[in-house]
Design a protein around this motif. Structure first.
Motif, mmCIF file in Angstrom:
data_model
loop_
_atom_site.group_PDB
_atom_site.id
_atom_site.type_symbol
_atom_site.label_atom_id
_atom_site.label_comp_id
_atom_site.label_asym_id
_atom_site.label_seq_id
_atom_site.Cartn_x
_atom_site.Cartn_y
_atom_site.Cartn_z
ATOM 1 N N ALA A 1 0.843 -1.408 -0.006
ATOM 2 C CA ALA A 1 -0.092 -0.072 -0.077
ATOM 3 C C ALA A 1 0.679 1.467 -0.039
ATOM 4 O O ALA A 1 0.244 2.321 0.049
ATOM 5 C CB ALA A 1 -0.965 0.012 1.110
ATOM 6 N N GLY B 1 2.500 2.711 -2.531
ATOM 7 C CA GLY B 1 2.140 3.217 -3.538
ATOM 8 C C GLY B 1 0.844 4.231 -3.549
ATOM 9 O O GLY B 1 0.869 5.052 -3.976
ATOM 10 N N GLU B 2 -0.052 3.141 -3.186
ATOM 11 C CA GLU B 2 -1.606 3.933 -3.140
ATOM 12 C C GLU B 2 -1.510 5.091 -2.147
ATOM 13 O O GLU B 2 -2.088 6.231 -2.381
ATOM 14 C CB GLU B 2 -2.413 2.922 -2.587
ATOM 15 N N GLN B 3 -0.922 5.055 -0.964
ATOM 16 C CA GLN B 3 -0.696 6.104 -0.057
ATOM 17 C C GLN B 3 0.073 7.257 -0.600
ATOM 18 O O GLN B 3 -0.542 8.525 -0.633
ATOM 19 C CB GLN B 3 -0.097 5.722 1.160
ATOM 20 N N ASN C 1 0.130 7.868 -3.815
ATOM 21 C CA ASN C 1 -0.638 8.545 -4.985
ATOM 22 C C ASN C 1 -1.677 9.598 -4.229
ATOM 23 O O ASN C 1 -2.153 10.643 -4.560
ATOM 24 C CB ASN C 1 -1.445 7.440 -5.536
ATOM 25 N N VAL C 2 -2.225 9.112 -3.254
ATOM 26 C CA VAL C 2 -3.410 9.868 -2.376
ATOM 27 C C VAL C 2 -2.718 11.456 -1.956
ATOM 28 O O VAL C 2 -3.046 12.347 -2.067
ATOM 29 C CB VAL C 2 -3.703 9.051 -1.076
ATOM 30 N N SER D 1 5.388 6.023 -10.636
ATOM 31 C CA SER D 1 5.279 4.683 -9.691
ATOM 32 C C SER D 1 5.411 3.488 -10.512
ATOM 33 O O SER D 1 4.798 3.432 -11.848
ATOM 34 C CB SER D 1 4.319 4.715 -8.646
ATOM 35 N N GLN E 1 4.516 -1.153 -10.182
ATOM 36 C CA GLN E 1 3.828 -2.193 -9.492
ATOM 37 C C GLN E 1 4.877 -2.613 -8.233
ATOM 38 O O GLN E 1 6.030 -2.400 -8.193
ATOM 39 C CB GLN E 1 3.354 -3.464 -10.330
ATOM 40 N N ARG E 2 4.012 -3.159 -7.019
ATOM 41 C CA ARG E 2 4.689 -3.584 -6.023
ATOM 42 C C ARG E 2 5.708 -4.736 -6.154
ATOM 43 O O ARG E 2 5.578 -5.620 -7.089
ATOM 44 C CB ARG E 2 3.776 -4.278 -5.036
#
Length: 324
Positions: free
Chosen positions: A165, A167-169, A171-172, A183, A185-186
């Protein structure tokens, strides 16, 4: 059976119940109107006031030893505490204000205020390092917002590809700060992400690139080796790492000094961003980091909102530490 004694007994019991109720109500009213005790320490309970009380009670060897103990409890650290006491002892004389002297010596140890050093004529790169949970991603988002508000065009590199998570954080936070993000993928190669981000930031005409990095790896590669690799690849992509910012959680106390030492030995840390100063952190870790590692604090996080990041100011910090 004579009814009169029974009626008298019942009446007496009723009167006692009524009297008890009245007393309870009065007690509740008193408690409701009584002033509440303060839930936060008053100025008189602060470190500065305790120093005044301690030194004002007569100065001897035991006084200085107790003062050193007070400073250590404030997370100043043994070395910095001993240095502060030696400085204060050398200057103190009858009638002097020990709190004011201590404030001056704290400011002297922390040195002049130093903001981030970023170039005006090319892409500036800030590499952000720190252990997981220190507030690294949040700090990156706040820093992006701070720089954007100052007129900078900001890009982000999501090179922490190991933490779920992450990358998702990022992005936010990029959306909140109005920053461009690169970015993958993990599990992708962190150095490859950094390389692409540099090329993209240069092509877009960005002023600053902030590079997120891993705080822990899920591979056999040592963390510090991976961070050094990311730095080398940034330079191969045609950029220069202008700042390596170490994010430290202020509430970790002396554990934070050990973290700082490990990172400064490996990746040439140029400054510290101190997070979570809005909680119970005493903050003396600033003095410990500066005294033991020679690394300046550049930024302070004071909350969870986007605007809760500010440049570090030594005198303001010293005031806060002495109040706490």
């Amino acid at each position: 059976m004579d009814v009169l004694p029974i009626l008298l007994i019942v009446a007496a019991i009723g009167a006692l119940v009524l009297l008890g109720s009245v007393l309870v109500v009065r007690s509740m009213r008193v408690r409701a109107t009584a002033p509440l005790k303060p839930t936060t320490p008053s100025r008189a309970d602060g470190l500065g006031s305790r120093v005044r009380a301690l030194v004002g009670g007569g100065v001897g060897e035991e006084t200085w030893s107790e003062l050193e103990g007070l400073l250590v409890k404030a997370d100043v650290g043994p070395r910095a505490a001993a240095d502060l006491v030696a400085r204060l002892r050398g200057r103190f004389e009858a009638g002097a204000d020990p709190e004011a002297l201590l404030r001056e010596e704290m400011v002297a140890i922390m040195g002049p205020d130093e903001d981030l050093r970023l170039p005006a004529d090319r892409l500036g790169v800030v590499m952000v390092v720190g252990v997981n949970g220190s507030g690294k991603t949040t700090t990156i988002g706040k820093l992006a917002s701070l720089l954007s508000a100052g007129g900078k065009k900001v890009s982000l590199a999501g090179s922490d590809t190991f933490r779920a998570a992450a990358g998702e954080q990022l992005n936010v936070w990029a959306d909140r700060a109005g920053a461009h993000i690169v970015s993958q993928q993990r599990g992708a190669d962190p150095a490859a992400v950094a390389f692409d981000a540099v090329r993209s930031a240069i092509a877009r005409g960005s002023d600053v690139l902030i590079v997120d990095t891993a705080g822990r790896l899920h591979t056999k590669t040592p963390l510090m080796d991976e961070l050094a690799k990311v730095r080398r690849v940034i330079e191969k992509a045609g950029a220069t790492v202008d700042e390596t910012l170490l994010v430290l959680d202020a509430s970790t106390g002396q554990n934070g000094v050990a973290q700082a030492r490990a990172f400064t030995d490996a990746v040439e840390v140029t400054g510290v961003a101190l997070t979570k100063m809005d909680g119970s952190a005493k903050g003396g870790i600033v003095l410990a980091v500066r005294e033991e590692l020679g690394v300046p604090v550049r930024l302070v996080g004071t909350g969870e909102s986007l605007g809760d990041l500010e440049p570090f100011r030594a005198r303001t910090f010293a005031e806060r530490l002495l109040r706490g």
